[in-house]
Design an enzyme around this catalytic site. Structure first.
Site, PDB file in Angstrom:
ATOM      1  N   ASP A   1       0.840  -1.195   0.000  1.00  0.00           N
ATOM      2  CA  ASP A   1       0.000   0.000   0.000  1.00  0.00           C
ATOM      3  C   ASP A   1       0.880   1.251   0.000  1.00  0.00           C
ATOM      4  OD1 ASP A   1      -2.335   1.513   0.282  1.00  0.00           O
ATOM      5  OD2 ASP A   1      -2.045   1.648   2.435  1.00  0.00           O
TER       6      ASP A   1
ATOM      7  N   THR B   1      -3.230   5.025  -3.945  1.00  0.00           N
ATOM      8  CA  THR B   1      -2.199   5.824  -3.253  1.00  0.00           C
ATOM      9  C   THR B   1      -0.852   5.710  -3.954  1.00  0.00           C
ATOM     10  OG1 THR B   1      -2.016   3.929  -1.783  1.00  0.00           O
ATOM     11  CG2 THR B   1      -3.221   5.808  -0.972  1.00  0.00           C
ATOM     12  N   THR B   2      -0.580   4.547  -4.560  1.00  0.00           N
ATOM     13  CA  THR B   2       0.683   4.403  -5.299  1.00  0.00           C
ATOM     14  C   THR B   2       0.580   5.154  -6.620  1.00  0.00           C
ATOM     15  OG1 THR B   2       0.685   2.164  -4.406  1.00  0.00           O
ATOM     16  CG2 THR B   2       2.417   2.698  -5.947  1.00  0.00           C
TER      17      THR B   2
ATOM     18  N   ASP C   1      -8.737  -0.667   2.087  1.00  0.00           N
ATOM     19  CA  ASP C   1      -8.746  -0.134   0.715  1.00  0.00           C
ATOM     20  C   ASP C   1     -10.013  -0.561  -0.025  1.00  0.00           C
ATOM     21  OD1 ASP C   1      -6.423   1.116   1.114  1.00  0.00           O
ATOM     22  OD2 ASP C   1      -5.300   0.158  -0.504  1.00  0.00           O
TER      23      ASP C   1
END
Length: 538
Positions: free
Chosen positions: A71, A104-105, A406
């Protein structure tokens, strides 16, 4: 040539000193370059963990704690970044985590790519403000392109919700369990959606309880409450109660103490007996009041000042056939009362039946090497739900919890903004293609900047292909070709290692994840571009 020489003679220098003076811009360029290089380094650190075939990172802290995660937000949060501009990328992934929960990446990789392009634009001599404004116009246009690709969704269409949750889970360590966790996440969110406010979902209403033992397969959704504690067995009280009347109490069932530190000197046994007898009567009186309301399950809040229960009070409660769960954390009280639809009781004098909660069954269950207390069949249950996450070791459980979070966020995005979009790099290539075409209609510097940034968006499909061990250049070229022919939902199928229609492969994501990624990334890049000096203050 000669004309030029005479022009730079003394008279010209005198006039130029009034009008223009030489400004050393070297330092500003250096600061900007240093900022961009540092931020790109952070983006490169998480770039390999993008996508279903992305690698995981093992994070070892100084205290010896180890985390294995995929994550982006977790990786960056744990990294100790010192450079101020690079810290902005950490905050960027955090804000994407808050806004959308997933991607998020992606957002960090995008920002890194945009920064790299802006560096080449700046070195070509374009002013940072021009670059920044072009970026802003680009982000507005990109969001329009995404809206054009989006597919509307109805909340009753559970399959699509499960597909998008599964897409989010596919890039995680626990991806092999996505068939179990995705429907679980969807059911959890749908059970806490309030029909009065259908577009507001508070994920605090979904409580995740982690318990070591078993495998991730044993994870379950519990319609009710789960406590990661065992029942107090001190005096052989009940461990299973049917038709429970549950009280949540915030006072102590133990002999009173004075507020100040003091010592009582007892000189003979009769006085000592009197003290003990008074204590006994005091506790017995409390237990009788509790029993009189018909209450048979007590949840006792943790107490700081003195013991919440003593052996004597547990003995009396056991005699009265009352099940006791002690040391309930203070911050759980709100969740418990909301679920049980009861009121917390702060004083024995206020102990009345209308403040109790009702449930069909309260029992202690053995799980792995420990025990948990389960409350099921709650009457008039509040809109909350509990997920019991299991795993063979702590690392797996922690990662399962993050992945589940997530997935829950993805479903929440879909509840907030009911549009789906294809995954697998399809939206990025489509944006890149349409923005590239738009750049040709613009004039001057802006057209040049937009063209560069449109190409920068291709970093997502490129990285997806690279991480999957495919040939990135060939794949991205083929993708562009397919999109130019009008197949806008074509993306990279990482499992098969080729290009297919991604919607048919059920790789979908919420529109909100993509739009917030592009707006947040461009905002962050514009901010970094505008900085021309770093001033350290003591």
């Amino acid at each position: 040539m000669a004309a030029v020489v005479t022009a730079s003679g003394p008279p010209a220098r005198a006039s130029s000193s009034k009008t223009e003076s030489y400004v050393d811009n070297k330092r500003r360029d250096d600061v900007r370059r240093a900022n961009i290089v540092a931020a790109c380094a952070v983006a490169d650190a998480v770039r390999t963990s993008l996508g279903p075939k992305g690698m995981d990172k093992m994070i070892a802290s100084a205290s010896g704690e180890v985390i294995i995660t995929n994550d982006g937000a977790t990786i960056l949060n744990k990294m100790e970044v010192l450079q101020p501009a690079a810290k902005m990328l950490v905050d960027l992934s955090r804000s994407q985590d808050a806004a959308a929960g997933d991607g998020t990446t992606t957002v960090v990789v995008l920002a890194g790519s945009l920064l790299r392009r802006s560096l080449s634009l700046l070195s070509a001599g374009i002013h940072p403000t021009v670059v920044s404004d072009a970026l802003h116009r680009l982000s507005v246009r990109a969001v329009d392109v995404l809206h054009g690709m989006a597919i509307p969704l109805d909340l009753s269409d559970r399959d699509s919700l499960v597909k998008s949750a599964a897409t989010s889970l596919n890039s995680k360590v626990v991806s092999q369990y996505s068939s179990l966790l995705a429907p679980l996440a969807v059911d959890a969110v749908l059970s806490v959606v309030d029909p009065a406010h259908p577009d507001l979902v508070d994920l605090r209403d979904v409580k995740i309880v982690k318990k070591l033992g078993g495998t991730v397969d044993d994870t379950e959704l519990v319609r009710g409450l789960v406590f990661d504690k065992k029942v107090s067995h001190a005096a052989g009280g009940p461990t299973r109660v049917e038709n429970a009347k549950i009280a949540v109490i915030q006072f102590q069932i133990s002999p009173p103490k004075t507020d100040i530190e003091q010592s009582i000197v007892v000189s003979d046994y009769t006085q000592m007996d009197r003290i003990l007898r008074e204590e006994r009567n005091y506790i017995l009186g409390m237990v009788k009041k509790i029993k009189a309301t018909g209450c048979n399950v007590l949840l006792i809040q943790k107490s700081i000042l003195r013991d919440a229960v003593t052996d004597l009070s547990l003995h009396y409660l056991a005699k009265a056939k009352i099940l006791v769960v002690k040391d309930v954390e203070r911050d759980e009280i709100e969740f418990i009362t909301k679920t049980l639809n009861c009121l917390p009781i702060a004083n024995i004098e206020h102990f009345r039946e209308e403040k109790l909660g009702f449930a069909d069954l309260v029992e202690e269950v053995s799980v792995g090497d420990g025990k948990i207390v389960k409350i099921t069949g709650i009457k008039n249950m509040g809109r909350t739900t509990t997920v019991l996450v299991r795993g063979s070791n702590q690392l797996v459980i922690d990662e399962a919890e993050r992945s589940l979070h997530d997935a829950l966020c993805v479903v929440r995005c879909l509840v907030n903004k009911r549009f789906l979009i294809a995954g697998g790099g399809a939206p990025e290539i489509e944006m890149s293609r349409q923005l590239g075409a738009w750049a040709k209609e613009l004039q001057g510097m802006e057209s040049y900047c937009v063209k560069e940034f449109a190409e920068a968006l291709e970093v997502i499909p490129y990285t997806l292909a690279e991480n999957a061990g495919l040939k990135p250049i060939a794949i991205v070229t083929e993708l562009r070709n397919r999109h130019a022919q009008g197949e806008i939902n074509t993306g990279i199928n990482v499992r098969k290692g080729q290009i297919t229609n991604i919607l048919e492969e059920n790789v979908v994501q919420p529109l909100l994840v993509s739009t917030s990624a592009i707006t947040l990334a461009t905002e962050c890049v514009r901010m970094i571009l505008k900085i021309d000096d770093i001033i350290t203050v003591r």
